[in-house]
Design a protein around this motif. Structure first.
Motif, PDB file in Angstrom:
ATOM      1  N   GLU A 142       0.808  -1.216   0.000  1.00 32.53           N
ATOM      2  CA  GLU A 142       0.000   0.000   0.000  1.00 32.53           C
ATOM      3  C   GLU A 142       0.846   1.272   0.000  1.00 32.53           C
ATOM      4  O   GLU A 142       0.412   2.318  -0.470  1.00 32.53           O
ATOM      5  CB  GLU A 142      -0.932  -0.008   1.221  1.00 32.53           C
ATOM      6  N   LEU A 143       2.058   1.161   0.543  1.00 27.68           N
ATOM      7  CA  LEU A 143       2.952   2.322   0.601  1.00 27.68           C
ATOM      8  C   LEU A 143       3.891   2.356  -0.600  1.00 27.68           C
ATOM      9  O   LEU A 143       4.631   3.317  -0.782  1.00 27.68           O
ATOM     10  CB  LEU A 143       3.758   2.274   1.904  1.00 27.68           C
ATOM     11  N   LYS A 255       4.197   5.827  -2.186  1.00 28.52           N
ATOM     12  CA  LYS A 255       2.796   6.250  -2.313  1.00 28.52           C
ATOM     13  C   LYS A 255       2.273   7.002  -1.096  1.00 28.52           C
ATOM     14  O   LYS A 255       1.104   7.378  -1.063  1.00 28.52           O
ATOM     15  CB  LYS A 255       1.913   5.014  -2.564  1.00 28.52           C
ATOM     16  N   GLY A 256       3.131   7.204  -0.091  1.00 28.41           N
ATOM     17  CA  GLY A 256       2.647   7.926   1.086  1.00 28.41           C
ATOM     18  C   GLY A 256       3.559   7.781   2.286  1.00 28.41           C
ATOM     19  O   GLY A 256       4.654   7.213   2.205  1.00 28.41           O
ATOM     20  N   TYR A 272      -1.464   9.771   2.065  1.00 30.16           N
ATOM     21  CA  TYR A 272      -1.133   9.250   0.729  1.00 30.16           C
ATOM     22  C   TYR A 272      -0.899  10.379  -0.265  1.00 30.16           C
ATOM     23  O   TYR A 272      -1.458  11.482  -0.124  1.00 30.16           O
ATOM     24  CB  TYR A 272      -2.242   8.317   0.246  1.00 30.16           C
ATOM     25  N   THR A 273      -0.093  10.096  -1.277  1.00 27.64           N
ATOM     26  CA  THR A 273       0.261  11.127  -2.256  1.00 27.64           C
ATOM     27  C   THR A 273      -0.943  11.582  -3.082  1.00 27.64           C
ATOM     28  O   THR A 273      -0.914  12.656  -3.667  1.00 27.64           O
ATOM     29  CB  THR A 273       1.358  10.603  -3.214  1.00 27.64           C
TER      30      THR A 273
END
Length: 346
Positions: A142-143, A255-256, A272-273
């Motif tokens: 997710e990251l 992504k964050g 998140y970005t």
């Protein structure tokens, strides 16, 4: 229902605030014996928990038929007492840092293997809800790719909660071998390995005593770490963070960003970005401050691993890998060079 008989060796602050009450709360446990070199302390604790009282751990190991032992002693005694307990046929839960050298750690691991007993190191940060959730998010991708991190563990020092106060063994090199970096930094070294799922290969350490007088160990330390895939970040440990404790970790990814124990209200904040922000309320981290996490989950996990004959999350091998980061930081601080850690093959 199976009942395990437990002995706690060392009746200082960590035993009184964590091990003993958590064993007492576990329905599968009978606290059979306690031991402390300070007889009055051992008697007081023994009275509270209805346990046999000893001032000599060797006598306890000879006389008491127990299933497992918690080693809650000054750092220099972790290895010899754990090894003696393992050789006596007991499972062992040892406080961190597990030993004062890699050689001692290897002897502990060998003693556990040769006697068919479990050895677990009490790195409680792996059980903190925000840390467990962060590991899930990182592992799920997710990251995205993780680039960097910063983690810190600091408070005003052991004199505020240690059984001996300002005269605590924590401040004496011959008993502690290392100060804030061993007391607090090793927790974060273990946490980062757990979160990132990889080992560190290089460490640069700045290890100082610049806050407290008349102590022979570090009270402020900052390390720069590099992982095998090239993730770089900082790890700080301090006994000079006044007035409040800081136990935060931030993970920076493609992504964050994940902020763990960094927000007063939310134990985990995911930014998140794409602009999304997710706030998690997951319960408090274990803390020396009032209102901290009430159960570390370490004791219940240790007990479960014995009853179910499963491998504990923090084995001796895991404890040794986290210890090696601290030892590398110490070497770096002394030599003023980057310490290369042995690459661990998974």
């Amino acid at each position: 229902m199976t009942t395990l008989k437990i002995a706690v060796i060392g009746c200082g602050s960590i035993a009184q605030n964590r091990h003993l009450p958590e064993y007492k709360a576990n329905k599968n446990i009978e606290i059979q014996a306690v031991c402390d070199i300070v007889e009055e302390r051992a008697r007081k604790v023994g009275h509270v928990y209805g346990a046999a009282v000893y001032t000599d751990y060797e006598e306890l190991l000879r006389k008491e038929e127990v299933d497992a032992v918690s080693v809650c002693l000054p750092n220099y005694l972790h290895a010899p007492v754990s090894i003696a307990a393992l050789k006596a046929g007991h499972h062992v839960l040892c406080e961190k840092p597990m030993a004062t050298s890699k050689e001692e750690a290897e002897e502990m691991i060998q003693a556990a293997e040769q006697n068919g007993k479990k050895l677990m190191i009490a790195h409680n940060q792996r059980f903190v809800p925000s840390h467990v959730k962060a590991k899930e998010l990182i592992a799920s991708g997710e990251l995205g790719k993780v680039y960097s991190f910063r983690t810190t563990f600091g408070h005003g020092g052991p004199e505020g909660w240690s059984a001996e106060g300002e005269d605590s063994w924590f401040f004496k090199k011959e008993q502690a071998f290392i100060g804030a970096m061993g007391d607090l930094g090793v927790h974060k070294a273990d946490l980062l390995r757990y979160l990132l799922g990889e080992e560190f290969v290089d460490v640069a350490g700045f290890i100082e005593n610049n806050a407290k007088k008349d102590i022979t160990v570090d009270d402020n330390a900052v390390c720069i770490l590099r992982s095998e895939s090239g993730i770089v970040g900082t790890m700080a440990a301090s006994w000079a963070y006044n007035p409040n404790e800081d136990n935060s970790t931030v993970i920076y990814g493609e992504k964050g960003t994940l902020r763990l124990e960094d927000d007063p209200e939310y134990s985990l904040v995911a930014q998140y970005t794409n602009g999304d922000i997710v706030n998690y309320q997951l319960g408090k981290i274990q803390s020396n401050e009032e209102g901290g996490q009430s159960n570390s989950h370490v004791i219940d996990h240790f007990v479960g691993s014995i009853l179910n004959d499963t491998q504990p999350l923090i084995t001796g091998e895991e404890g040794m890998k986290s210890l090696e980061i601290i030892l590398g930081a110490l070497r770096s601080g002394e030599t003023r060079e980057i310490s290369s850690l042995e690459k661990v093959t998974k």
